[in-house]
Enzyme design. Structure first.
Site, PDB file in Angstrom:
ATOM      1  N   HIS A 127       0.845  -1.204   0.000  1.00  0.00           N
ATOM      2  CA  HIS A 127       0.000   0.000   0.000  1.00  0.00           C
ATOM      3  C   HIS A 127       0.879   1.252   0.000  1.00  0.00           C
ATOM      4  CE1 HIS A 127      -3.666   2.324   1.374  1.00  0.00           C
ATOM      5  NE2 HIS A 127      -2.689   3.141   1.763  1.00  0.00           N
ATOM      6  N   GLU A 128       1.866   1.274   0.878  1.00  0.00           N
ATOM      7  CA  GLU A 128       2.748   2.441   0.962  1.00  0.00           C
ATOM      8  C   GLU A 128       3.666   2.552  -0.255  1.00  0.00           C
ATOM      9  OE1 GLU A 128       2.238   4.813   3.127  1.00  0.00           O
ATOM     10  OE2 GLU A 128       0.613   3.509   3.769  1.00  0.00           O
TER      11      GLU A 128
ATOM     12  N   HIS B 183       2.090   4.547  -2.932  1.00  0.00           N
ATOM     13  CA  HIS B 183       2.236   5.987  -2.692  1.00  0.00           C
ATOM     14  C   HIS B 183       3.619   6.456  -3.123  1.00  0.00           C
ATOM     15  CE1 HIS B 183      -1.464   6.405  -0.529  1.00  0.00           C
ATOM     16  NE2 HIS B 183      -1.097   5.696   0.528  1.00  0.00           N
TER      17      HIS B 183
ATOM     18  N   ASP C 295      -4.828   7.635  -1.168  1.00  0.00           N
ATOM     19  CA  ASP C 295      -5.714   6.731  -0.443  1.00  0.00           C
ATOM     20  C   ASP C 295      -7.139   6.802  -0.977  1.00  0.00           C
ATOM     21  OD1 ASP C 295      -3.831   5.666   1.417  1.00  0.00           O
ATOM     22  OD2 ASP C 295      -3.904   7.561   2.509  1.00  0.00           O
TER      23      ASP C 295
END
EC number: 3.4.-.-
Length: 913
Positions: free
Chosen positions: A156-157, A160, A167
């Site tokens: 998930h990170e 980014h 998000d």
């Protein structure tokens, strides 16, 4: 410049294009290499932490591989271990890996920020993030229930960090109305769950159903969407990677475009997969059917700093006082900037190289003095940069391997043979910081910094700008603890005539004061120097060096906190003042300012963005006065006020990152960047960073139709500390190279910037109030000519067919100056606007030559007209003869039935999905 030199310059410009990133990550045959995960020096030694990092990445790699359609995986990772940890045989010295270019930082959790994994992301959609932040508690698996498996959270990170997506949840706005029904902010809408409130007081908690606000039609604050633990939906990782079934990113087919989340706001309603698909990573890879191997890891331990100065003393250094300025800047570096216990050598070069000093360890003032006496005093000969670099490698190798060593290369001359030692530089493992002095410095110089992760700076011959001293002042260590690094409080200069005075103040705040140095330089004769501490006591004892035309005063112990005043008097010459210091305490984080440009090459008419990040530890500093000084090779300096308003170039409001577009090109070539930051009456410290990009905190799970609540999310202190923060800082933002700038007059090719903070609210049942930050005529400068506002009941039609959507009458709307607050109230006409209607609004700004901005973020309003509830009027009998044991509803059955029906209708309306 001859034809050969011109073609080489064009090649170097091509090589330098792209986003400015300190990261060493490379994508090689679908595998990411060169990832650096650094353990903060303040983390207590714990070898199990290293294994936990390995486990996280190993678990993340196959998850990433499947989530990206068998396209990407983690190939190798370097773990950076603090110098304070015990040395082990399998720990090796880093090469180019430093804390400065680490992609992931593992640091202790903060009292206000908790253990939430998050990513610094100061750019726009699709721009790479700055750094992922993790904590030892998270890596140890102590937060599994709250954030899910570590490997999935890391992916998930990573999205980014690497691809610049956002998000798909929203902690501030968890529900929205769509066609009159409440929906949870989620992606995709196939994720199922329940809505409940968990109320906790003291040591006990209880659950109740969500109630709704009859004025807005939305749930009251505190309502949570709790997902079922068993799902079939595969998307999306940017919403709920912790759900077992979620193994994909949202695509255009299943992306929830209506949800009010950062992904939709920042990425123009595009799904995360669409953004990933547009990335350079995606374009240069194809899916593979071979299962990737497990990641490999190298353990690197920070060691003593090793620096070799490589200084140009060719004939051109005799012009324009350059050699003397080199001595002034070199003395500042050796006396103040370079840290204790570091090793320093020195090489000079003209047509050949000359060793001025072998490596000397800095253990005392006498070691510093020994090195300052080796600085060059005479200039002659040609320019052979490669000979200087080769000699520096030799000096370092006599004591240490060149891996991880640093070279500070200063030159003012042309040299068309630099590319001849590029391979040696790459193989050396050394980091090269370059200082280009004057307009004729070799055009290929920046490639040396680019390939080694070094800092690139430029200093003009405008002495009053203090560029050369700023460049050397920026060379504090990228490793080690912050308390040991030099911090520049002031850098000013002025050309004085007829016994004029240069007066000013410098603030020494409580976070600094150790090793404070006041340095004054001049160009002809020693000036009169007056300095007073905050108590008004005059400070004497400046050490004057007439040969190098400088004087300095080292304040013993910790300098007094407060405002220091200075007055310098001179005639017909230029003076500069530089003040540096260090943290006052190893336990109190100092206020720091780091600045940079978004790219290292600006190609007209693309704008550049300048950033300044102001922090005290993890806490951002808000409401500071921040200006950037950008100087071109022509000697022209542009002053920009940087803003933290979440508009224009600034990605997020009140996060301590101040930004602004730069469009005022005046020539091709190098531009230097310096940032000044002042804190005073308005500046305040925020307790925690408002997380813009991070893993969602899971409030609870539904298992066997029962909600299993997690502890309430730690309250992140969003209120700023009201105590004012007074400080002064200057920071070098390095340099960038501009190309494609036409001859004057430069045409107006800059449109207004995109509006990114458009908000809409309904007033009454028919009026819509819009607010946004005004763009400018040229991005976020000046004043736009007019606005075009359009509306639609279809969010996609508004995005994709903006020019065909219904236009709002804006005759009375006169644009304000850039960065002002705009407010506009209108009534939708020629469109059906009734109960349950969702209306979408967007704006385009137009400048005086009819250049249009990008379409703004899309704001939405949902018309909710609360139904009329029948009044509860007691009967005459009840009024005159109340019956305490009988309820009102039982004596008026009709009203009782109506209320039950209304409650049932409301619950039906509020059902999710």
């Amino acid at each position: 410049m001859g034809p050969f030199k011109s073609s080489v310059f064009i090649l170097i410009l091509h090589l330098l294009e792209g986003a400015l990133s300190d990261s060493l990550i490379q994508l090689n045959n679908n595998g990411y290499e060169g990832i650096v995960i650094a353990i903060d020096p303040n983390v207590p030694e714990d070898e199990t932490l290293i294994q936990q990092i390995k486990d996280m990445v190993t678990q993340a790699s196959p998850y990433l591989f499947e989530a990206t359609g068998k396209r990407f995986y983690f190939k190798n990772v370097a773990i950076l271990i603090p110098e304070t940890w015990k040395t082990k045989a399998d720990y090796v010295r880093p090469k180019l890996e430093t804390y400065k270019n680490a992609d992931v930082l593992v640091a202790e959790s903060t009292p206000s920020g908790g253990d939430e994994p998050y990513t610094e992301h100061i750019g726009k959609c699709g721009d790479q993030g700055e750094r992922i932040h993790l904590t030892p508690h998270f890596l140890a698996g102590k937060k599994l229930k709250e954030y899910g498996p570590q490997g999935r959270a890391f992916v998930h990170e990573w999205a980014h960090l690497r691809w610049g997506v956002f998000d798909e949840y929203n902690n501030d706005e968890k529900f929205y109305l769509s066609n009159g029904r409440i929906q949870a902010v989620r992606c995709s809408v196939g994720i199922t769950g329940k809505t409940e409130v968990n109320k906790c007081q003291g040591g006990s908690c209880y659950t109740k159903r969500c109630t709704f606000n009859k004025a807005t039609g939305l749930y009251e604050k505190g309502c949570e969407f709790i997902p079922h633990s068993q799902q079939t939906e595969k998307a999306s990782i940017m919403f709920a990677q912790h759900v077992d079934s979620v193994v994909e990113f949202c695509t255009e087919q299943n992306h929830n475009k209506e949800a009010p989340n950062m992904q939709n706001t920042k990425c123009n309603l595009r799904s995360t997969w669409e953004v990933i698909r547009d990335s350079e990573d995606f374009k240069k890879t194809t899916p593979t059917t071979t299962q990737p191997p497990n990641p490999t890891f190298s353990l690197l331990q920070i060691g003593q700093r090793i620096v070799c100065l490589v200084l140009d003393k060719s004939g051109s250094m005799a012009t324009g006082n350059r050699l003397n300025r080199l001595n002034q800047a070199g003395q500042l570096f050796l006396l103040q900037i370079i840290e204790l216990r570091s090793w320093v050598g020195m090489v000079t070069f003209d047509s050949a190289a000359h060793v001025q000093s072998e490596l000397i360890q800095i253990n005392s003032g006498s070691d510093r003095d020994t090195l300052t006496k080796r600085l060059p005093t005479a200039a002659s000969g040609g320019t052979s940069i490669c000979s200087g670099l080769r000699s520096a490698f030799t000096v370092i190798k006599k004591k240490y391997p060149t891996d991880g060593s640093e070279i500070v290369l200063l030159t003012d001359g042309e040299d068309n043979t630099i590319s001849g030692c590029f391979n040696e530089v790459k193989q050396s493992g050394a980091i090269i910081h370059t200082v280009a002095l004057g307009p004729s410095a070799a055009r290929e110089l920046e490639e040396l910094s680019k390939m080694t992760g070094g800092l690139q700076t430029y200093a003009s011959d405008q002495v009053q700008n203090n560029g050369l001293i700023d460049a050397f002042g920026a060379l504090s260590s990228g490793n080690g603890v912050v308390s040991e690094r030099s911090i520049q409080l002031e850098s000013k200069g002025s050309t004085l005539q007829n016994s004029q005075w240069m007066n000013g103040t410098v603030i020494v705040d409580s976070t600094v004061g150790k090793d404070t140095l006041f340095l004054v330089t001049w160009t002809t004769q020693p000036p009169q120097i007056l300095l007073w501490d905050p108590s008004g006591q005059k400070q004497d004892g400046f050490v004057v060096d007439k040969n190098t035309k400088m004087a300095f005063l080292q304040i013993p112990g910790i300098a007094k906190v407060g405002t220091w005043k200075y007055s310098l008097q001179a005639s017909s010459q230029t003076l500069t003042l530089t003040v540096t210091s260090r943290a006052s305490s190893a336990t109190l984080p100092p206020i720091t300012v780091t600045s940079k440009m978004n790219k290292d090459t600006g190609k007209f008419p693309s704008p550049m963005i300048v950033y300044a990040n102001i922090r005290q530890g993890a806490s951002p500093i808000l409401r500071a006065s921040v200006t950037a000084l950008i100087e071109s090779e022509n000697g022209k300096t542009v002053t920009l006020e940087l803003l933290d308003n979440g508009a224009g170039a600034d990605a997020a409001k009140d996060d301590g990152v101040y930004s602004r577009y730069f469009t005022t090109y005046d020539t091709n070539g190098r531009y230097s960047v310096k940032v000044r930051a002042l804190g005073g009456v308005n500046a305040v410290r925020r307790r925690a960073i408002p997380q813009q990009s991070g893993v969602m905190y899971i409030p609870g799970w539904i298992e066997n139709d029962e909600i299993q609540w997690n502890p309430p999310r730690p309250e992140i202190e969003d209120d700023v500390q009201r105590k004012q923060v007074c400080f002064s800082r200057t920071s070098s933002g390095g340099s960038f190279v501009a190309s494609g700038v036409p001859n004057a007059p430069i045409p107006d090719l800059f449109p207004p910037c995109q509006i990114t903070d458009l908000k809409a609210e309904i007033h009454g049942h028919s009026l819509i109030n819009l607010t946004w930050t005004a763009p400018g005529d040229d991005y976020d400068h000046g004043t736009a000519h007019k606005y075009i506002i359009r509306i639609s009941t279809s969010i996609l039609d508004l995005r994709d067919k903006f020019n065909e959507s219904l236009q709002v009458n804006t005759t009375a709307l006169i644009p304000k100056e850039a960065n002002s607050e705009e407010v506009f109230l209108f009534k939708p006409e020629n469109i059906t606007f009734e109960n349950g209607t969702d209306l979408f609004i967007a704006i385009q700004a137009v400048d005086k030559v009819d250049l249009k901005s990008e379409i703004s973020n899309i704001a939405r309003v949902s018309l909710f007209i609360p139904p009329q509830t029948p009044p509860e009027t007691p009967s005459p009998d009840e009024t005159s003869a109340p019956c305490p044991n009988i309820s009102i509803n039982s004596t008026i059955p009709g009203i009782h039935i109506l209320k039950i029906m209304w409650k049932w209708i409301g619950e039906l309306q509020l059902s999710i999905g």
